[in-house]
Design a protein around this motif. Structure first.
Motif, PDB file in Angstrom:
ATOM      1  N   PHE A 195       0.810  -1.035  -0.088  1.00  0.00           N
ATOM      2  CA  PHE A 195      -0.073   0.034   0.041  1.00  0.00           C
ATOM      3  C   PHE A 195       0.837   1.175   0.086  1.00  0.00           C
ATOM      4  CE2 PHE A 195      -2.442   3.282   2.090  1.00  0.00           C
ATOM      5  CZ  PHE A 195      -3.679   3.245   1.173  1.00  0.00           C
ATOM      6  N   LYS A 196       1.851   1.217   0.823  1.00  0.00           N
ATOM      7  CA  LYS A 196       2.784   2.306   0.911  1.00  0.00           C
ATOM      8  C   LYS A 196       3.366   2.429  -0.500  1.00  0.00           C
ATOM      9  CE  LYS A 196       6.883   3.896   3.214  1.00  0.00           C
ATOM     10  NZ  LYS A 196       7.559   3.954   4.571  1.00  0.00           N
ATOM     11  N   GLU A 223       7.983  14.828   5.286  1.00  0.00           N
ATOM     12  CA  GLU A 223       7.957  14.124   6.527  1.00  0.00           C
ATOM     13  C   GLU A 223       6.714  14.145   6.944  1.00  0.00           C
ATOM     14  OE1 GLU A 223       8.035  18.891   6.619  1.00  0.00           O
ATOM     15  OE2 GLU A 223       9.397  17.467   5.823  1.00  0.00           O
ATOM     16  N   GLU A 224       5.721  14.579   6.102  1.00  0.00           N
ATOM     17  CA  GLU A 224       4.260  13.985   6.442  1.00  0.00           C
ATOM     18  C   GLU A 224       4.022  12.588   5.663  1.00  0.00           C
ATOM     19  OE1 GLU A 224       1.936  17.263   4.653  1.00  0.00           O
ATOM     20  OE2 GLU A 224       2.349  18.697   6.425  1.00  0.00           O
ATOM     21  N   LYS A 225       4.770  12.281   4.794  1.00  0.00           N
ATOM     22  CA  LYS A 225       4.553  11.145   4.072  1.00  0.00           C
ATOM     23  C   LYS A 225       4.196   9.671   5.010  1.00  0.00           C
ATOM     24  CE  LYS A 225       6.952  10.600   0.418  1.00  0.00           C
ATOM     25  NZ  LYS A 225       8.119  10.259  -0.460  1.00  0.00           N
ATOM     26  N   GLU A 226       5.016   9.339   5.822  1.00  0.00           N
ATOM     27  CA  GLU A 226       4.549   8.312   6.636  1.00  0.00           C
ATOM     28  C   GLU A 226       3.492   8.273   7.420  1.00  0.00           C
ATOM     29  OE1 GLU A 226       5.657   4.517   7.055  1.00  0.00           O
ATOM     30  OE2 GLU A 226       7.063   6.086   6.109  1.00  0.00           O
ATOM     31  N   LYS A 227       2.967   9.542   7.781  1.00  0.00           N
ATOM     32  CA  LYS A 227       1.967   9.845   8.475  1.00  0.00           C
ATOM     33  C   LYS A 227       0.736   9.520   7.889  1.00  0.00           C
ATOM     34  CE  LYS A 227      -0.582  12.937  11.812  1.00  0.00           C
ATOM     35  NZ  LYS A 227      -1.646  12.080  11.646  1.00  0.00           N
ATOM     36  N   ASP A 278      -2.184   6.870   8.412  1.00  0.00           N
ATOM     37  CA  ASP A 278      -3.657   7.177   8.547  1.00  0.00           C
ATOM     38  C   ASP A 278      -4.567   6.596   7.298  1.00  0.00           C
ATOM     39  OD1 ASP A 278      -2.760   8.506  10.662  1.00  0.00           O
ATOM     40  OD2 ASP A 278      -2.894  10.673   9.756  1.00  0.00           O
ATOM     41  N   MET A 279      -4.058   7.016   5.984  1.00  0.00           N
ATOM     42  CA  MET A 279      -4.935   6.214   5.032  1.00  0.00           C
ATOM     43  C   MET A 279      -5.073   4.724   5.153  1.00  0.00           C
ATOM     44  SD  MET A 279      -3.856   8.539   1.529  1.00  0.00           S
ATOM     45  CE  MET A 279      -5.317   7.968   0.512  1.00  0.00           C
ATOM     46  N   MET A 280      -4.098   3.767   5.329  1.00  0.00           N
ATOM     47  CA  MET A 280      -4.241   2.680   5.587  1.00  0.00           C
ATOM     48  C   MET A 280      -5.366   2.360   6.560  1.00  0.00           C
ATOM     49  SD  MET A 280      -2.747  -0.498   4.533  1.00  0.00           S
ATOM     50  CE  MET A 280      -2.977  -2.082   5.174  1.00  0.00           C
ATOM     51  N   LYS A 281      -5.269   3.053   7.665  1.00  0.00           N
ATOM     52  CA  LYS A 281      -6.374   2.865   8.694  1.00  0.00           C
ATOM     53  C   LYS A 281      -7.717   3.001   8.415  1.00  0.00           C
ATOM     54  CE  LYS A 281      -3.235   3.674  12.525  1.00  0.00           C
ATOM     55  NZ  LYS A 281      -2.523   4.593  13.477  1.00  0.00           N
ATOM     56  N   GLU A 282      -7.933   4.096   7.491  1.00  0.00           N
ATOM     57  CA  GLU A 282      -9.152   4.535   7.256  1.00  0.00           C
ATOM     58  C   GLU A 282      -9.584   3.460   5.908  1.00  0.00           C
ATOM     59  OE1 GLU A 282     -11.087   8.589   4.687  1.00  0.00           O
ATOM     60  OE2 GLU A 282      -9.520   8.679   5.964  1.00  0.00           O
ATOM     61  N   VAL A 283      -8.790   2.991   5.161  1.00  0.00           N
ATOM     62  CA  VAL A 283      -9.349   2.372   3.837  1.00  0.00           C
ATOM     63  C   VAL A 283      -9.558   0.958   4.357  1.00  0.00           C
ATOM     64  CG1 VAL A 283      -8.282   1.304   1.795  1.00  0.00           C
ATOM     65  CG2 VAL A 283      -8.080   3.662   2.270  1.00  0.00           C
TER      66      VAL A 283
END
Length: 106
Positions: A30-31, A46-50, A54-59
């Motif tokens: 997914f990443k 620096e925001e990429k990982e977060k 967050d998207m993985m959790k939402e999806v």
């Protein structure tokens, strides 16, 4: 339109991992998908990982740590909705309703 649908399916398969009788995107895939196919989603490195976490959790609506095809389709649908809203925000009022650079007025 049919070609676009095939591209979406083939893109999913490009990153999916075969497990049992289902294709899924694990966290790593997914990443990789997000970084390679959606690079404009990250305004700051620096925001990429977060954002990806967050998207993985939402999806991952069934909380199995994987993104199956149905969850992937929901993600693509949400991305399309966001892009559509952005197209309206970026269009002048004189152009709105007369088609757009994104395609014919249907």
């Amino acid at each position: 339109m049919e070609e676009s649908l095939d591209i979406i399916i083939n893109t999913f398969h490009k990153y999916s991992v075969r497990r049992g009788d289902r294709d899924t995107l694990n966290r790593k895939k997914f990443k990789q998908f997000m970084i390679e196919e959606m690079p404009k989603s990250f305004k700051k490195e620096e925001e990429k990982e977060k954002i990806i976490n967050d998207m993985m959790k939402e999806v991952d609506t069934n909380y199995d740590g994987q993104v199956d095809f149905n969850e992937f389709v929901a993600l693509i649908g949400n991305i399309l909705k966001t892009k559509h809203e952005e197209s309206h925000e970026n269009a002048s009022s004189s152009v709105h309703g007369q088609g757009s650079s994104n395609g014919p007025n249907l």
